[in-house]
Design a protein around this motif. Sequence first.
Motif, PDB file in Angstrom:
ATOM      1  N   PRO A  20       0.813  -1.212   0.000  1.00  0.00           N
ATOM      2  CA  PRO A  20       0.000   0.000   0.000  1.00  0.00           C
ATOM      3  C   PRO A  20       0.848   1.265   0.000  1.00  0.00           C
ATOM      4  CG  PRO A  20       0.149  -0.871   2.220  1.00  0.00           C
ATOM      5  CD  PRO A  20       0.943  -1.810   1.330  1.00  0.00           C
ATOM      6  N   SER A  21       0.205   2.374  -0.300  1.00  0.00           N
ATOM      7  CA  SER A  21       0.873   3.672  -0.310  1.00  0.00           C
ATOM      8  C   SER A  21      -0.134   4.755   0.015  1.00  0.00           C
ATOM      9  CB  SER A  21       1.512   3.943  -1.674  1.00  0.00           C
ATOM     10  OG  SER A  21       2.064   5.244  -1.736  1.00  0.00           O
ATOM     11  N   ALA A  22       0.307   5.761   0.776  1.00  0.00           N
ATOM     12  CA  ALA A  22      -0.563   6.892   1.105  1.00  0.00           C
ATOM     13  C   ALA A  22       0.272   8.154   1.161  1.00  0.00           C
ATOM     14  CB  ALA A  22      -1.269   6.662   2.443  1.00  0.00           C
ATOM     15  N   GLY A  23      -0.303   9.255   0.669  1.00  0.00           N
ATOM     16  CA  GLY A  23       0.425  10.510   0.687  1.00  0.00           C
ATOM     17  C   GLY A  23      -0.495  11.695   0.561  1.00  0.00           C
ATOM     18  N   PHE A  24       0.055  12.877   0.788  1.00  0.00           N
ATOM     19  CA  PHE A  24      -0.721  14.103   0.649  1.00  0.00           C
ATOM     20  C   PHE A  24       0.165  15.195   0.073  1.00  0.00           C
ATOM     21  CE2 PHE A  24       1.562  15.019   4.511  1.00  0.00           C
ATOM     22  CZ  PHE A  24       1.745  16.390   4.492  1.00  0.00           C
ATOM     23  N   ALA A  25      -0.471  16.162  -0.560  1.00  0.00           N
ATOM     24  CA  ALA A  25       0.200  17.370  -1.030  1.00  0.00           C
ATOM     25  C   ALA A  25      -0.711  18.550  -0.716  1.00  0.00           C
ATOM     26  CB  ALA A  25       0.488  17.299  -2.521  1.00  0.00           C
ATOM     27  N   TRP A  26      -0.153  19.547  -0.033  1.00  0.00           N
ATOM     28  CA  TRP A  26      -0.935  20.709   0.403  1.00  0.00           C
ATOM     29  C   TRP A  26      -0.299  21.971  -0.149  1.00  0.00           C
ATOM     30  CZ3 TRP A  26      -0.355  23.192   5.865  1.00  0.00           C
ATOM     31  CH2 TRP A  26      -1.213  24.299   5.955  1.00  0.00           C
ATOM     32  N   GLU A  27      -1.059  22.664  -1.008  1.00  0.00           N
ATOM     33  CA  GLU A  27      -0.607  23.939  -1.536  1.00  0.00           C
ATOM     34  C   GLU A  27      -0.884  25.004  -0.473  1.00  0.00           C
ATOM     35  OE1 GLU A  27      -1.579  24.675  -5.753  1.00  0.00           O
ATOM     36  OE2 GLU A  27      -2.541  22.697  -5.701  1.00  0.00           O
ATOM     37  N   VAL A  28       0.116  25.191   0.391  1.00  0.00           N
ATOM     38  CA  VAL A  28      -0.045  26.082   1.535  1.00  0.00           C
ATOM     39  C   VAL A  28      -0.431  27.476   1.083  1.00  0.00           C
ATOM     40  CG1 VAL A  28       1.090  27.028   3.583  1.00  0.00           C
ATOM     41  CG2 VAL A  28       1.643  24.713   2.795  1.00  0.00           C
ATOM     42  N   LYS A  29       0.206  27.928   0.044  1.00  0.00           N
ATOM     43  CA  LYS A  29      -0.103  29.196  -0.600  1.00  0.00           C
ATOM     44  C   LYS A  29       0.458  29.120  -2.004  1.00  0.00           C
ATOM     45  CE  LYS A  29       4.026  31.582   1.166  1.00  0.00           C
ATOM     46  NZ  LYS A  29       4.510  32.774   1.919  1.00  0.00           N
ATOM     47  N   PRO A  30       0.136  30.057  -2.860  1.00  0.00           N
ATOM     48  CA  PRO A  30       0.691  29.993  -4.217  1.00  0.00           C
ATOM     49  C   PRO A  30       2.213  29.857  -4.186  1.00  0.00           C
ATOM     50  CG  PRO A  30      -0.991  31.670  -4.121  1.00  0.00           C
ATOM     51  CD  PRO A  30      -0.786  31.200  -2.696  1.00  0.00           C
ATOM     52  N   ASN A  31       2.705  28.881  -4.952  1.00  0.00           N
ATOM     53  CA  ASN A  31       4.143  28.623  -5.091  1.00  0.00           C
ATOM     54  C   ASN A  31       4.780  28.029  -3.832  1.00  0.00           C
ATOM     55  OD1 ASN A  31       4.191  29.716  -7.740  1.00  0.00           O
ATOM     56  ND2 ASN A  31       4.240  31.782  -6.860  1.00  0.00           N
ATOM     57  N   LEU A  32       3.992  27.407  -2.967  1.00  0.00           N
ATOM     58  CA  LEU A  32       4.536  26.704  -1.805  1.00  0.00           C
ATOM     59  C   LEU A  32       3.703  25.462  -1.539  1.00  0.00           C
ATOM     60  CD1 LEU A  32       6.499  26.486   0.559  1.00  0.00           C
ATOM     61  CD2 LEU A  32       4.893  27.874   1.922  1.00  0.00           C
ATOM     62  N   VAL A  33       4.341  24.281  -1.609  1.00  0.00           N
ATOM     63  CA  VAL A  33       3.664  23.006  -1.425  1.00  0.00           C
ATOM     64  C   VAL A  33       4.379  22.218  -0.336  1.00  0.00           C
ATOM     65  CG1 VAL A  33       2.990  20.816  -2.518  1.00  0.00           C
ATOM     66  CG2 VAL A  33       2.940  22.946  -3.843  1.00  0.00           C
ATOM     67  N   ALA A  34       3.608  21.641   0.575  1.00  0.00           N
ATOM     68  CA  ALA A  34       4.121  20.687   1.554  1.00  0.00           C
ATOM     69  C   ALA A  34       3.573  19.308   1.200  1.00  0.00           C
ATOM     70  CB  ALA A  34       3.699  21.084   2.966  1.00  0.00           C
ATOM     71  N   TYR A  35       4.374  18.270   1.387  1.00  0.00           N
ATOM     72  CA  TYR A  35       3.939  16.933   0.975  1.00  0.00           C
ATOM     73  C   TYR A  35       4.531  15.874   1.894  1.00  0.00           C
ATOM     74  CZ  TYR A  35       8.564  16.949  -1.244  1.00  0.00           C
ATOM     75  OH  TYR A  35       9.909  17.032  -1.473  1.00  0.00           O
ATOM     76  N   GLY A  36       3.936  14.692   1.860  1.00  0.00           N
ATOM     77  CA  GLY A  36       4.428  13.560   2.618  1.00  0.00           C
ATOM     78  C   GLY A  36       3.908  12.269   2.018  1.00  0.00           C
ATOM     79  N   ASN A  37       4.618  11.170   2.263  1.00  0.00           N
ATOM     80  CA  ASN A  37       4.238   9.897   1.669  1.00  0.00           C
ATOM     81  C   ASN A  37       4.813   8.752   2.492  1.00  0.00           C
ATOM     82  OD1 ASN A  37       4.963   7.521  -0.408  1.00  0.00           O
ATOM     83  ND2 ASN A  37       3.189   8.633  -1.175  1.00  0.00           N
ATOM     84  N   VAL A  38       4.072   7.661   2.576  1.00  0.00           N
ATOM     85  CA  VAL A  38       4.566   6.420   3.156  1.00  0.00           C
ATOM     86  C   VAL A  38       4.130   5.281   2.241  1.00  0.00           C
ATOM     87  CG1 VAL A  38       2.519   6.184   4.634  1.00  0.00           C
ATOM     88  CG2 VAL A  38       4.617   4.927   5.187  1.00  0.00           C
ATOM     89  N   SER A  39       5.030   4.314   1.994  1.00  0.00           N
ATOM     90  CA  SER A  39       4.715   3.254   1.040  1.00  0.00           C
ATOM     91  C   SER A  39       5.449   1.979   1.413  1.00  0.00           C
ATOM     92  CB  SER A  39       5.087   3.672  -0.386  1.00  0.00           C
ATOM     93  OG  SER A  39       6.473   3.975  -0.482  1.00  0.00           O
ATOM     94  N   ARG A  40       4.908   0.872   0.940  1.00  0.00           N
ATOM     95  CA  ARG A  40       5.521  -0.442   1.119  1.00  0.00           C
ATOM     96  C   ARG A  40       5.911  -0.992  -0.239  1.00  0.00           C
ATOM     97  NH1 ARG A  40       7.167  -3.618   5.168  1.00  0.00           N
ATOM     98  NH2 ARG A  40       5.707  -5.324   4.903  1.00  0.00           N
ATOM     99  N   GLY A  41       7.029  -1.731  -0.283  1.00  0.00           N
ATOM    100  CA  GLY A  41       7.488  -2.324  -1.535  1.00  0.00           C
ATOM    101  C   GLY A  41       8.002  -3.729  -1.319  1.00  0.00           C
ATOM    102  N   ALA A  42       8.290  -4.429  -2.418  1.00  0.00           N
ATOM    103  CA  ALA A  42       8.763  -5.811  -2.334  1.00  0.00           C
ATOM    104  C   ALA A  42       9.654  -6.121  -3.521  1.00  0.00           C
ATOM    105  CB  ALA A  42       7.591  -6.785  -2.298  1.00  0.00           C
ATOM    106  N   ARG A  43      10.601  -7.035  -3.287  1.00  0.00           N
ATOM    107  CA  ARG A  43      11.404  -7.606  -4.369  1.00  0.00           C
ATOM    108  C   ARG A  43      11.548  -9.093  -4.122  1.00  0.00           C
ATOM    109  NH1 ARG A  43      16.597  -9.059  -5.998  1.00  0.00           N
ATOM    110  NH2 ARG A  43      17.759  -8.406  -4.143  1.00  0.00           N
ATOM    111  N   THR A  44      11.142  -9.883  -5.092  1.00  0.00           N
ATOM    112  CA  THR A  44      11.309 -11.329  -4.967  1.00  0.00           C
ATOM    113  C   THR A  44      12.711 -11.718  -5.408  1.00  0.00           C
ATOM    114  OG1 THR A  44      10.466 -11.703  -7.199  1.00  0.00           O
ATOM    115  CG2 THR A  44       8.872 -11.746  -5.415  1.00  0.00           C
ATOM    116  N   PRO A  45      13.273 -12.767  -4.840  1.00  0.00           N
ATOM    117  CA  PRO A  45      14.594 -13.226  -5.293  1.00  0.00           C
ATOM    118  C   PRO A  45      14.553 -13.580  -6.777  1.00  0.00           C
ATOM    119  CG  PRO A  45      13.966 -14.303  -3.248  1.00  0.00           C
ATOM    120  CD  PRO A  45      12.749 -13.585  -3.747  1.00  0.00           C
ATOM    121  N   SER A  46      15.609 -13.240  -7.481  1.00  0.00           N
ATOM    122  CA  SER A  46      15.693 -13.540  -8.903  1.00  0.00           C
ATOM    123  C   SER A  46      16.114 -14.991  -9.105  1.00  0.00           C
ATOM    124  CB  SER A  46      16.680 -12.599  -9.590  1.00  0.00           C
ATOM    125  OG  SER A  46      17.990 -12.837  -9.103  1.00  0.00           O
ATOM    126  N   VAL A  47      16.080 -15.429 -10.355  1.00  0.00           N
ATOM    127  CA  VAL A  47      16.449 -16.807 -10.675  1.00  0.00           C
ATOM    128  C   VAL A  47      17.867 -17.110 -10.242  1.00  0.00           C
ATOM    129  CG1 VAL A  47      16.812 -18.427 -12.576  1.00  0.00           C
ATOM    130  CG2 VAL A  47      14.794 -16.958 -12.575  1.00  0.00           C
TER     131      VAL A  47
END
Length: 888
Positions: A544-571
């Motif tokens: 899963p992944s979740a995030g936000f972006a907030w345009e605090v005022k013109p030309n200023l953005v605050a953001y955050g994100n959290v996510s999960r990932g995976a890699r399976t062993p290769s051959v």
Amino acid sequence: MLNKKIKSVLLLGVYSCFSIAADTNDAVVSSKEVKAIESTKGIELDEVEVKAKRRTVITPLPGLVIDREQMTTNVQSISGKEIADSKSVNITDLMNSTMQSVTINDYTGNPFQQDLNFRGFTASPQIGTPQGISVYLDGVRVNEAFGEVVNWDFIPMNAIASLDLIPGSNPLFGLNTLGGALAITTKNGFTHNQLHAEIMGGSWGREQAQFSNGFNNGKLGLFVAYNHFKEDGWRDNSPSNVRQLFTSANLRSDYGEVSLTALNVDTALTGNGVVPYEMYEQDRRAVFTSPDQNKNGLEHYNLTGRFDLNDNLTLSGLTYRRSVKQGAIGSDFYDGFPAMSNRIGISTPLCADGSYPDGGTNSDSPGSGCAGLLPNGVLSNSNLDQGSKGLAFQLNHVTDKNQFTAGVTYDTNDINFKQSEMFADIGPDRRLIENSSYYTDYGLIAAEFPIVRNRLTGSSTTKSIFLSDTWSPVETVHFTLGARFNHTRVKNYLESERGKALYQFDNPTSYFDSDNDRCAENDSDSEARFICTKGNYLYRSFNPSAGFAWEVKPNLVAYGNVSRGARTPSVIELGCAIDRTQIVNDVNFQFGCAIPTSLTADPYLKQVRSTSYEAGTRGVLQSFLGNQPLNWNLSLFRTELSNDILFVPLGRKNRGVFDNFGATLRQGVEASFSSTWNAHRFSFNYTWMKATFESPSSIINPNNSSNVVVDSQNYVYVKPGDELPGMPNHIIQASWNYTPTKKFDMTLNMVLHSSSYVRGNENNEHQPRAATNTVVSGTNRDPYDYIGKGTIPGYAVFNIRANYKFDNGFSAFARLDNLFDREYATAGNLGRTPFTPASGGAATDSAGFNYNSDQWKNTTFIGPGAPRAIWFGLSYDLDWKSRKTKLD
């Protein structure tokens, strides 16, 4: 910001400017929209306020672009124009000089085989390197199934329209997206309606010729790009040859678009690898041994489609087929030379003084040693045949408040791999030469016939479902939620040679008996040459992944994100996984792998799991210099990995196994700013990063001076907080562009990396000449052993490029790399060298090989950076649309 009356006749131009990704400058307007616009001619509209937004494609398939203000991570992008202006020959060079938190390690010594690191994660063409970045080309994941590697020589620079680097584990991208995803979009006849031709030449015998051409008639677009690159290389015996052909055909209608692309590549890359730093200090062009060459071939075909079901709903799909054929030859000194000298069962060749060819104390008859009686080099050959195919579907639904994407993917890969080894002599120029006389004189079969070490066939199949939604409850607040479910099955069938030393193949009667060329039926079946195993592994992950972006005022953005990932062993990781059944009383008897030239039985490995966090701000400071805007960003990132897979040495040269190491961590801060002032444009990127082990472990490595001998094995103990090799703490990229006229511009670029640890120094405790004449577990260590600090010093390299445009479409350009001819290195590892000064009457040969193995030294090998070089070129551009307008 635009605020003025406009007439509908101008609406098409305005719409084109802001309905596309700003990185590509490509207008995307349907025929329906054109007809609607044309039908309003003569009608004057009310005042319209249009806010310019920078947009980036963040999905593997076409159909959805996201405003930068809505992005919840620090996405970085490079346009096709910026790529062309850089005059970079490959992606790693381009990204290393322009993108935040990016560095390169050059272990091979070839510009097309470098490791690309981003926030402590790697995309590399080298088997055995932990991979953590997924790479997509027009929606197709091009990490090769065999080792998750990325072959940078398969991606032609003059066919790229844009590339986007998306941090974290974005669920829209598939497996291996631990640290980020690199999404590459190619050109077509609609986005690049122009002809471009370019030639370049200069240092190291480098020659490059590029050609591309695209055109369309409103419905059908065609594009072709060809690139031919060759050079002698700046190091001894290091030529390369690259040929790349990309073609595309696009058909557009009122209801969507269908595209067919083909990529055909043929390369021969020589990378003679790392070299002892004391050897490099004597001769910058020196190589340890050669040849080390890869011959690669690619056939890649991709059919994509986008269908506009209505004004808000789009369906995209693709199907692809990909075939990779690789043949590799590697050279090295034979580290089993002392044991071969003292072998049993072969006639005993004696030197003139009565000693064995190796005069070390491991011999039954120590002495000076002598050359020419036994081979001292080994050639490794491998062949890989890999086929991939798959399909994907993606649904995009866009409204004023929601941008929803959902899709499914199916990818399958088949692999056939074979590797063998042969004896050889190391010649005066360090080039290995086959010599069949050792078979005639001593029965060494490997001197005449390649010894097959392994045959591996395998497959992997991944099925995925993903979705993502960006919800904007108000105009300035954006929430993004997404998830991906992966279902992967990996199968192996491995025929692995029992692990006999190469010199032990000395019985032709037994070796050439076809009855013995088979799999052992049980442990007591000693006549069979191979141990055969099957593996069938199933992996599932929900990310899963979740995030936000907030345009605090013109030309200023605050953001955050959290996510999960995976890699399976290769051959290959499963084929060379650690076999704990062979570990008895803390002594590891496993034969291990000489990556990529030897495998072992294939026990289970866990999949790698990641959790990524990011928070930051970005914006534009208006009226900074001369009323010019200053673009800036500041980000904090952290990624935690569990069950990380690492290649663990087993104490023999280049041999080891893949194992679930435990936990690792990457965290840091990145910042950048850019602006213009009159004829000047400048940018500055800075990253502080720390990549660390977070689980204790022990690694067998006799080349690390801090090793502790336990039961005849040299253990290095890694503890939480020790830093990962090859990852500098500080990264700076700075650029200044000066454009005094419309015809001329020049750019000065600086890349700075702080020091980093080399491979083999995972515990960060190796010290040069640290051992004294003290006895450690019965071993009297040489006080002049362990050469080098086990680190790569920090460095700063400056590069210049300049361009002059003539009036007739021609341009002349020059590129000067390493302006101050800085001697530096980008990679390294701890190893052992037999090319050492002889003492006490020890014999040497014309290559400098010391025939007394007691005088071989542990040292720091480095991957040296290239010296100063300059190239000149001439290019020609013709815009077909502008030409047609002039003719009309």
